[in-house]
Design a protein around this motif. Structure first.
Motif: not given
Length: 279
Positions: A27-38
């Motif tokens: 959840f933690g790294v996933g949400v940052v990937a979503q914000v930073a990547g998309a």
């Protein structure tokens, strides 16, 4: 009714720490990937997803291992709460492996998005996986980040002990994981600027290693080129011991003693004992 597999105690505890930390990082790294990547979401969605990840990880592992999910928690409990020192290294390894595997899953799933946003896999998206001073952009140096991680993890441990101390006023109806999740949301909202609130050596090192092995050649360094990776390991351990020590000195030693296991979430029987003692 299906029988449950009987395994040695430590094996079960390590499996729980691995699984709980993996859930946290998904959840933690996933949400940052979503914000930073998309660019879907923002700082608040990051803080909430990390808190939810912690809450769900604690619900997964709490009954078996106490759900430390963090070497800083494990070490602090060994120093002040009688947690067995022989388990500290195995717990820490299991937590780091859980974080590593979860980060690999996130890295794999967000491959296309991350490469589109940052084809060179640079510092621009390195923060998806590991923390940086000033989140890679603000004027915060390495020692400012070191200070920040000591303070943030001290707050974390002080309040974890307060929330899970059966002799105090622990949340009823198995709500301790929910409250701990809110604690992490609060830390993210109030203490996320200077160093990305790693407050957990496994949370930072496991994903940092995963990113290095999958193309982020600068994963061990910060935006200035400084070999930064050790700060989110050492500072949270120091901060965790400090926070737990402050709790014990200011609050814990004045509470009535109970037979709760170190790091164990308070169960209903323990809560009823506290209520009976307090009238």
């Amino acid at each position: 009714m299906a029988s449950r597999l009987k395994v040695p105690g430590l094996v079960a505890e390590l499996a729980a720490e691995f699984a709980g930390t993996m859930i946290l990082i998904l959840f933690g790294v996933g949400v940052v990937a979503q914000v930073a990547g998309a660019e879907i979401g923002d700082h608040d969605s990051i803080a909430w997803a990390w808190g939810l990840g912690v809450m769900l990880g604690v619900y997964v592992a709490g009954r078996i291992s106490g759900a430390h999910l963090n070497p800083a928690v494990t070490i602090a409990l060994a120093v002040f709460k009688g947690f067995e020192w022989r388990k500290v290294l195995p717990y820490s390894i299991a937590q780091t492996l859980g974080a590593f595997v979860a980060a690999l899953i996130v890295r794999w799933n967000y491959t296309e998005v991350l490469h589109a946003a940052d084809p060179g896999l640079t510092i621009k998206t390195q923060g998806v996986f590991s923390t940086l001073p000033g989140n890679g952009a603000l004027p915060v140096g390495e020692w400012g980040a070191f200070r920040d991680q000591i303070i943030g993890t001290a707050i974390l441990l002080f309040l974890i002990l307060a929330i899970t101390d059966a002799a105090g006023t622990p949340p009823a109806a198995n709500l301790a994981p929910f409250v701990i999740g809110l604690l992490v949301v609060g830390i993210g909202m109030a203490w996320g600027t200077n160093a990305g609130y790693a407050i957990n050596p496994a949370r930072d090192f496991g994903p940092r290693l995963a990113s290095f092995l999958t193309g982020y050649g600068g994963a061990w360094r910060d935006q200035t080129g400084y070999l930064y990776f050790w700060i989110p390991i050492v500072a949270p351990i120091l901060g965790g011991v400090l926070g737990a020590g402050l709790y014990q000195g200011l609050i814990g030693r004045y509470l009535p003693a109970l037979g709760q296991e170190p790091g164990q979430l308070p169960d209903q029987q323990t809560r009823e004992t506290v209520e009976a003692r307090n009238g």
